[in-house]
Design a protein around this motif. Structure first.
Motif, PDB file in Angstrom:
ATOM      1  N   LEU A 195       0.824  -1.203   0.000  1.00  0.00           N
ATOM      2  CA  LEU A 195       0.000   0.000   0.000  1.00  0.00           C
ATOM      3  C   LEU A 195       0.863   1.261   0.000  1.00  0.00           C
ATOM      4  CD1 LEU A 195      -2.826  -0.952   2.537  1.00  0.00           C
ATOM      5  CD2 LEU A 195      -2.925  -0.964   0.050  1.00  0.00           C
ATOM      6  N   ARG A 199       1.110   4.178  -2.947  1.00  0.00           N
ATOM      7  CA  ARG A 199       0.771   5.572  -2.654  1.00  0.00           C
ATOM      8  C   ARG A 199       2.006   6.424  -2.372  1.00  0.00           C
ATOM      9  NH1 ARG A 199      -3.545   7.692  -4.045  1.00  0.00           N
ATOM     10  NH2 ARG A 199      -3.837   8.939  -2.159  1.00  0.00           N
ATOM     11  N   TRP A 207      -5.981   5.248   1.598  1.00  0.00           N
ATOM     12  CA  TRP A 207      -6.352   4.209   0.646  1.00  0.00           C
ATOM     13  C   TRP A 207      -7.867   4.111   0.603  1.00  0.00           C
ATOM     14  CZ3 TRP A 207      -3.494   1.626  -2.805  1.00  0.00           C
ATOM     15  CH2 TRP A 207      -4.064   0.508  -3.437  1.00  0.00           C
ATOM     16  N   THR A 212     -11.569  -1.297  -3.291  1.00  0.00           N
ATOM     17  CA  THR A 212     -10.976  -2.527  -2.747  1.00  0.00           C
ATOM     18  C   THR A 212     -12.048  -3.574  -2.468  1.00  0.00           C
ATOM     19  OG1 THR A 212      -9.094  -1.367  -1.780  1.00  0.00           O
ATOM     20  CG2 THR A 212      -9.689  -3.488  -0.796  1.00  0.00           C
TER      21      THR A 212
END
Length: 317
Positions: A195, A199, A207, A212
Motif C-alpha cells: 500500500l 501511494r 487508501w 478494494t
C-alpha cells in the motif's frame, strides 16, 4: 440393521426396504445437496452485504446534499455506519471462504486432491489482486484492533461540463489512513508495504476502501464460478439419487408433497431407530434459485450506481 424409506408424515404409506448401499447413497446425496446449497447461501450473504454497504454510502451522500452539517456527532455516526457495513461485508466474506473450503472438503469425502483444487482457486485470486490481500489483512486488523474506516470524506464538486448542464456532484469516500496503520503496527506488514509503495507519490497517505471491497467481492464471485464447476457433475448425480428414491415411493402408491419429503431410517434388529434423515428437493431448489439470482458478475469492480442525470439542458424538446 434394517433400512427403510418412507413418507416423512405420519399415516399409512409404503415402507420400502433398502440395502445398506442404497441407504448410504441416499444419505450422501442429501448431504451433497445441502452442502452445495449452503455454499450458495454464503455467497448470497456476501453480495447482500455489499448491497448494504453501497446503499448506505449513497444514503449518506444524499443526506449531505440535502442537509449539510458540520456537527461532529453526525459525522461520527456516518463513519460508524460505513464501518459497520464494511465489517459485515468482510466478516461474511471470511465466513464464505472458511465454510466453502470446509463444505467442499466434506462434499469430496475428504479427497485431498480435489479439495486442493478449491484451495488453488482462492490462492490464485489472493496472489493476483492487491485488493484481495488488502481486504484479508483488513479483516484481521478489524477483528483484533480497530475500525475498517478511519476517515469518511463527504466530497462535493462541480462537474466539468458545459455551463448549461453543469451539476454539483456529492459522493462518500471511506478511507484507510496508511499513517495510522504504520503507527499501530498491527496491519499485515507485507500488505502494508504494498500500500505504501502504491501511494508513495501521493500527497495524502490514504487508501480508498470502496474500490478494494468491490474488487474483493468480484474475486470471490470468480472463485465461486470455479467451485460450481468442480461440484457440478457429482451434484447432478446426487440429485438423481434423490429423484430415484422419490420414484420408488411413488411407484408403490406413496404420494407426498415435495416440502414434506421422505424419511430414510436405520433401525437395529430390535426395531429401535438409530438414524433418520429427511429426504427432499428443498436444498436443490434453494441452490438453483440462488445460483440463478447470483449467476455471474463480470467486471463487478468496474460497476457503480449513481443518481446521475444528463442535466436540465439535455431534456428532450
Amino acid at each position: 440393521m434394517k433400512y427403510i424409506l418412507r413418507r416423512a408424515s405420519l399415516g399409512p404409506g409404503p415402507r420400502i426396504a433398502l440395502q445398506r448401499e442404497q441407504y448410504d447413497a441416499i444419505v450422501q446425496a442429501r448431504l451433497k445437496l445441502r452442502l452445495a446449497a449452503d455454499i450458495e447461501e454464503k455467497l448470497d450473504l456476501v453480495l447482500e452485504n455489499l448491497v448494504d454497504y453501497e446503499r448506505d454510502l449513497l444514503s449518506i451522500a444524499i443526506r449531505d446534499c440535502l442537509f449539510p452539517s458540520t456537527d461532529f456527532g453526525n459525522g461520527m455516526n456516518q463513519l460508524h455506519l460505513a464501518a459497520r457495513r464494511a465489517m459485515n461485508l468482510l466478516s461474511s466474506a471470511r465466513s464464505y471462504i472458511d465454510q466453502t473450503k470446509h463444505a467442499t472438503s466434506r462434499f469430496f469425502g475428504g479427497d485431498a486432491a480435489r479439495a486442493e483444487k478449491v484451495t488453488a482457486l482462492f490462492r490464485q485470486q489472493y496472489d493476483g489482486h492487491l485488493e484481495y490481500r488488502v481486504a484479508e489483512a483488513l479483516r484481521n486488523y478489524v477483528q483484533h484492533l480497530s475500525l475498517p474506516v478511519h476517515i469518511l470524506r463527504s466530497s462535493v464538486k462541480w462537474e466539468e461540463q458545459d455551463e448549461a448542464q453543469q451539476r454539483l456532484r456529492y459522493w462518500t469516500v471511506p478511507l484507510l489512513s496508511l499513517d495510522q496503520l504504520v503507527e499501530e503496527g498491527e496491519f499485515k506488514k507485507t500488505v502494508l508495504e504494498e500500500l505504501l509503495t502504491a501511494r508513495s507519490n501521493a500527497k495524502e497517505k490514504t487508501w480508498e476502501l470502496t474500490p478494494t471491497l468491490r474488487r474483493y467481492v468480484e474475486c470471490l464471485t470468480i472463485i465461486h464460478q470455479g467451485v460450481r464447476s468442480l461440484l457440478a457433475e457429482e451434484l447432478k448425480a446426487a440429485h438423481e439419487v434423490i429423484l430415484h428414491a422419490m420414484g420408488l415411493v411413488r411407484a408403490e402408491g406413496g404420494d407426498f408433497e415435495c416440502v414434506e419429503g421422505l424419511l430414510v431410517v436405520a433401525t437395529d434388529d430390535a426395531g429401535v431407530v438409530t438414524a433418520r434423515h429427511n429426504v427432499n428437493e428443498l436444498p436443490w431448489g434453494r441452490r438453483a434459485a440462488l445460483a440463478q439470482k447470483n449467476e455471474s458478475f463480470p467486471n463487478l469492480a468496474l460497476r457503480y450506481v449513481s443518481g446521475e442525470h444528463p442535466g436540465d439542458g439535455a431534456q428532450p424538446k
